[in-house]
Write a protein that holds these residues in place. Sequence first.
Motif, PDB file in Angstrom:
ATOM      1  N   UNK A  66      73.797  48.092  62.213  1.00  0.00           N
ATOM      2  CA  UNK A  66      73.733  48.486  63.634  1.00  0.00           C
ATOM      3  C   UNK A  66      72.468  47.924  64.281  1.00  0.00           C
ATOM      4  N   UNK A  67      71.320  48.051  63.606  1.00  0.00           N
ATOM      5  CA  UNK A  67      70.065  47.560  64.179  1.00  0.00           C
ATOM      6  C   UNK A  67      70.057  46.041  64.289  1.00  0.00           C
ATOM      7  N   UNK A  68      70.574  45.355  63.269  1.00  0.00           N
ATOM      8  CA  UNK A  68      70.650  43.885  63.323  1.00  0.00           C
ATOM      9  C   UNK A  68      71.521  43.455  64.504  1.00  0.00           C
ATOM     10  N   UNK A  69      72.685  44.084  64.647  1.00  0.00           N
ATOM     11  CA  UNK A  69      73.596  43.744  65.746  1.00  0.00           C
ATOM     12  C   UNK A  69      72.964  44.034  67.100  1.00  0.00           C
ATOM     13  N   UNK A  70      72.252  45.136  67.205  1.00  0.00           N
ATOM     14  CA  UNK A  70      71.583  45.495  68.458  1.00  0.00           C
ATOM     15  C   UNK A  70      70.504  44.475  68.816  1.00  0.00           C
ATOM     16  N   UNK A  71      69.704  44.074  67.825  1.00  0.00           N
ATOM     17  CA  UNK A  71      68.661  43.073  68.091  1.00  0.00           C
ATOM     18  C   UNK A  71      69.284  41.733  68.463  1.00  0.00           C
ATOM     19  N   UNK A  72      70.384  41.367  67.826  1.00  0.00           N
ATOM     20  CA  UNK A  72      71.060  40.106  68.156  1.00  0.00           C
ATOM     21  C   UNK A  72      71.556  40.127  69.600  1.00  0.00           C
ATOM     22  N   UNK A  73      72.150  41.245  70.022  1.00  0.00           N
ATOM     23  CA  UNK A  73      72.602  41.363  71.422  1.00  0.00           C
ATOM     24  C   UNK A  73      71.422  41.247  72.378  1.00  0.00           C
ATOM     25  N   UNK A  74      70.334  41.913  72.046  1.00  0.00           N
ATOM     26  CA  UNK A  74      69.146  41.868  72.901  1.00  0.00           C
ATOM     27  C   UNK A  74      68.602  40.442  72.982  1.00  0.00           C
ATOM     28  N   UNK A  75      68.656  39.723  71.868  1.00  0.00           N
ATOM     29  CA  UNK A  75      68.177  38.329  71.836  1.00  0.00           C
ATOM     30  C   UNK A  75      69.112  37.388  72.591  1.00  0.00           C
ATOM     31  N   UNK A  76      70.343  37.838  72.826  1.00  0.00           N
ATOM     32  CA  UNK A  76      71.299  37.006  73.549  1.00  0.00           C
ATOM     33  C   UNK A  76      72.008  35.994  72.678  1.00  0.00           C
ATOM     34  N   UNK A  77      72.105  36.283  71.384  1.00  0.00           N
ATOM     35  CA  UNK A  77      72.760  35.345  70.480  1.00  0.00           C
ATOM     36  C   UNK A  77      73.784  36.014  69.592  1.00  0.00           C
ATOM     37  N   UNK A  78      74.450  35.200  68.802  1.00  0.00           N
ATOM     38  CA  UNK A  78      75.449  35.685  67.856  1.00  0.00           C
ATOM     39  C   UNK A  78      74.902  35.587  66.440  1.00  0.00           C
ATOM     40  N   UNK A  79      75.281  36.558  65.622  1.00  0.00           N
ATOM     41  CA  UNK A  79      74.875  36.542  64.222  1.00  0.00           C
ATOM     42  C   UNK A  79      75.659  35.458  63.488  1.00  0.00           C
ATOM     43  N   UNK A  80      74.944  34.666  62.708  1.00  0.00           N
ATOM     44  CA  UNK A  80      75.575  33.688  61.830  1.00  0.00           C
ATOM     45  C   UNK A  80      75.969  34.444  60.558  1.00  0.00           C
ATOM     46  N   UNK A  81      77.243  34.848  60.478  1.00  0.00           N
ATOM     47  CA  UNK A  81      77.699  35.739  59.410  1.00  0.00           C
ATOM     48  C   UNK A  81      77.349  35.249  58.009  1.00  0.00           C
ATOM     49  N   UNK A  82      77.369  33.959  57.794  1.00  0.00           N
ATOM     50  CA  UNK A  82      77.089  33.430  56.464  1.00  0.00           C
ATOM     51  C   UNK A  82      75.631  33.611  56.049  1.00  0.00           C
TER      52      UNK A  82
END
Length: 140
Positions: free
Chosen positions: A12-28
Amino acid sequence: MSREDAEDWAAHWIESMARTAGGDIADETKQIDFFECLGKNDEVAGDGRFQHTYSAHVVVPPEDHARAVIDIRDTLERKGFEVQGYRSDPSVSPANLLQMRHPEDQHSVSAADFPENENHLLLIVRTPCLLPPGVEQQQF
């Protein structure tokens, strides 16, 4: 907290920070690790307590890294986190670096340029030592 709950919570925290950064998580790039807790004299309890680290890269253009790290910092400060370290200095590597900790929950987060891929920011969430539910804490 169970290991499953800790992993969900950190995600949840990783996803929240990624949204705040304006980017998508590289799942790999997701890396999920559990570690035994060490006591002050390097003892290891047999009661199942653990620490957890969850990391992932978020894809953000390099020219947006400084802004992304500042946005994460400002958002987390509003959520009660305290800055442990921050820089935005292109003369060092990583140029953009943020380390924060929540004073009550004791978990920490960080965001930094990832030198091996200029389009990535590395996000990390670390938990303090957690005791699984229904377990009696071993005393030393």
